[in-house]
Write a protein that holds these residues in place. Structure first.
Motif, short mmCIF file in Angstrom:
data_model
loop_
_atom_site.label_atom_id
_atom_site.label_comp_id
_atom_site.label_asym_id
_atom_site.label_seq_id
_atom_site.Cartn_x
_atom_site.Cartn_y
_atom_site.Cartn_z
N ALA A 196 1.86 4.05 9.33
CA ALA A 196 0.82 4.69 8.21
C ALA A 196 1.77 5.36 7.15
O ALA A 196 2.37 6.52 7.62
CB ALA A 196 -0.14 5.56 8.91
N VAL A 197 1.85 5.09 6.09
CA VAL A 197 2.47 5.67 4.91
C VAL A 197 1.60 6.31 3.88
O VAL A 197 1.10 5.47 3.07
CB VAL A 197 3.73 4.71 4.49
N ASP A 198 1.72 7.54 3.95
CA ASP A 198 0.54 8.06 2.89
C ASP A 198 1.32 8.31 1.58
O ASP A 198 1.81 9.71 1.51
CB ASP A 198 -0.29 9.16 3.49
N GLY A 199 1.42 7.59 0.86
CA GLY A 199 2.17 7.98 -0.41
C GLY A 199 1.54 8.42 -1.65
O GLY A 199 1.91 8.66 -2.50
N GLY A 200 0.16 8.39 -1.38
CA GLY A 200 -0.61 9.07 -2.55
C GLY A 200 -0.89 8.09 -3.58
O GLY A 200 -1.26 8.68 -4.64
N ARG A 201 -0.88 6.74 -3.48
CA ARG A 201 -0.84 5.93 -4.63
C ARG A 201 -1.09 4.57 -4.25
O ARG A 201 -1.11 4.10 -3.39
CB ARG A 201 0.38 6.26 -5.52
N ASP A 202 -1.40 3.59 -5.45
CA ASP A 202 -1.45 2.33 -5.13
C ASP A 202 -0.14 1.51 -5.11
O ASP A 202 0.98 2.07 -5.77
CB ASP A 202 -2.23 1.79 -6.40
N TYR A 203 0.08 0.60 -4.34
CA TYR A 203 1.28 -0.03 -4.09
C TYR A 203 1.15 -1.46 -4.55
O TYR A 203 2.31 -2.02 -4.38
CB TYR A 203 1.64 -0.03 -2.52
N PHE A 204 0.08 -1.73 -4.87
CA PHE A 204 -0.23 -3.39 -5.33
C PHE A 204 -0.86 -3.05 -6.70
O PHE A 204 -2.06 -3.00 -6.78
CB PHE A 204 -1.04 -4.12 -4.44
N PRO A 205 -0.05 -3.01 -8.04
CA PRO A 205 -0.51 -2.93 -9.12
C PRO A 205 -1.40 -4.26 -9.55
O PRO A 205 -1.19 -5.41 -9.01
CB PRO A 205 0.83 -2.77 -9.98
N LYS A 206 -2.44 -3.86 -10.63
CA LYS A 206 -3.42 -4.95 -10.90
C LYS A 206 -3.15 -5.04 -12.52
O LYS A 206 -3.02 -4.21 -13.17
CB LYS A 206 -4.84 -4.47 -10.71
N TYR A 207 -3.38 -6.38 -12.76
CA TYR A 207 -3.26 -6.48 -14.41
C TYR A 207 -4.67 -5.87 -14.86
O TYR A 207 -5.76 -5.76 -14.29
CB TYR A 207 -3.49 -8.16 -14.70
#
Length: 325
Positions: free
Chosen positions: A274-285
């Motif tokens: 479980a990696v809580d990076g505080g952001r989205d890791y899969f960018p969307k168009y």
């Protein structure tokens, strides 16, 4: 688990360069051209509808304020109704955007031999709840499941956004308690026990021990690792067998790279992360951006960050699984 700097080429997958530019030119670019034409038609149609709806709503509000004696509440109701109608009129563009992003991700990850789905099943999250390595939450949003095989080892990874709602007599608030990656990797090394590795010491340790009863703190030989992580296990000997010096080095490297909490567990033949990076890791168009922009597609390319190696010591190899830089 390991982490490292990005490869020399932005399209390196593991130790071998993948011809992403060629793949993009052959299969993605023509498809993007078609999608861009459809996007422009839909965007123009939705924009016209919004202009008309907004104009009519504004005119009604002005007339009501100038000539009619109405309450402020009714005025807000009319404005809100116009906003809702505008959202409904934009529905075809929203549907196109969701379908487009899912299809693009499936093509890009498929090029690297992985399977992509827009939604991560709740059953996957339940395993992390069972282990007790996630904070408590009241609402969840799961997305972007990527799974496949590396060196004959299965893996699954996805994104989770978890909220916790707090209520009292004076307020009702909702707080983000986790925003990051959840991963499951098969472990080739056989084991029977349950071993948990948490970066939040003290209260988490006591919470975990309270759930599982027989779990106890594991004393390890690396003081640097013990200063960062708290390890509990139902089998002290097996825990030390799993947490080799090389594994601990990789966990420390990953923790240093992740700007947030990191927890892991060995359980039921898998390594759970479980990696809580505080952001989205899969960018969307963006549905308002040109779909032919190659830079947006390149953001989906798997790169260095959270990496996996499979070996008889339950380590993770240098092959990249997802974008986590």
């Amino acid at each position: 688990v390991t982490s490292g700097a990005p490869s020399a080429s932005p399209y390196i997958m593991g130790d071998e360069a993948t011809d992403f530019d060629g793949f993009f030119a052959r299969e993605i670019a023509p498809w993007l051209e078609e999608e861009e034409q459809q996007r422009r038609v839909l965007a123009a149609k939705v924009a016209r509808r919004w202009w008309v709806t907004g104009g009519v709503t504004a005119l009604i509000c002005v007339l009501m304020l100038g000539f009619l004696k109405i309450s402020l509440g009714f005025f807000i109701f009319v404005a809100a109704a116009g906003f809702v109608i505008g959202g409904m009129l934009g529905y075809p563009l929203f549907v196109w955007s969701d379908t487009f992003n899912e299809t693009l991700a499936q093509r890009v990850f498929g090029h690297f031999g992985y399977q992509y789905q827009a939604k991560l099943p709740y059953a996957f999250l339940e395993q992390f709840e069972r282990l007790g390595i996630l904070p408590s939450f009241t609402r969840h949003d799961l997305s972007d499941q990527v799974q496949g095989r590396l060196d004959n080892v299965d893996f699954c990874i996805g994104e989770a956004l978890l909220h916790r709602r707090s209520k009292n007599k004076k307020s009702d608030t909702e707080t983000v308690v986790f925003h990051g990656l959840l991963a499951r990797v098969d472990v080739a090394k056989p084991f029977e026990s349950r071993t948990l590795i948490v970066a939040d010491r003290g209260s988490v340790r006591h919470f975990v021990e309270g759930i599982f009863g027989n779990d106890r703190h594991v004393q390890l030989e690396d003081p640097r690792f013990e200063a960062v992580f708290d390890v509990t296990s139902s089998d002290q000997i097996e825990a030390r067998y799993l947490l080799t010096p090389a594994f601990m080095e990789r966990m420390l490297a990953l923790k240093a790279r992740v700007d947030g909490s990191l927890c892991a567990a060995f359980d039921r033949g898998h390594l759970w992360l479980a990696v809580d990076g505080g952001r989205d890791y899969f960018p969307k168009y963006s549905m308002w951006a040109d779909a032919r922009d190659p830079d947006q597609a390149r953001k989906l390319v798997p790169r260095s960050g959270v990496q996996f190696r499979s070996s008889d010591s339950a380590q993770v190899n240098k092959r990249n699984v997802c974008c986590a830089d």
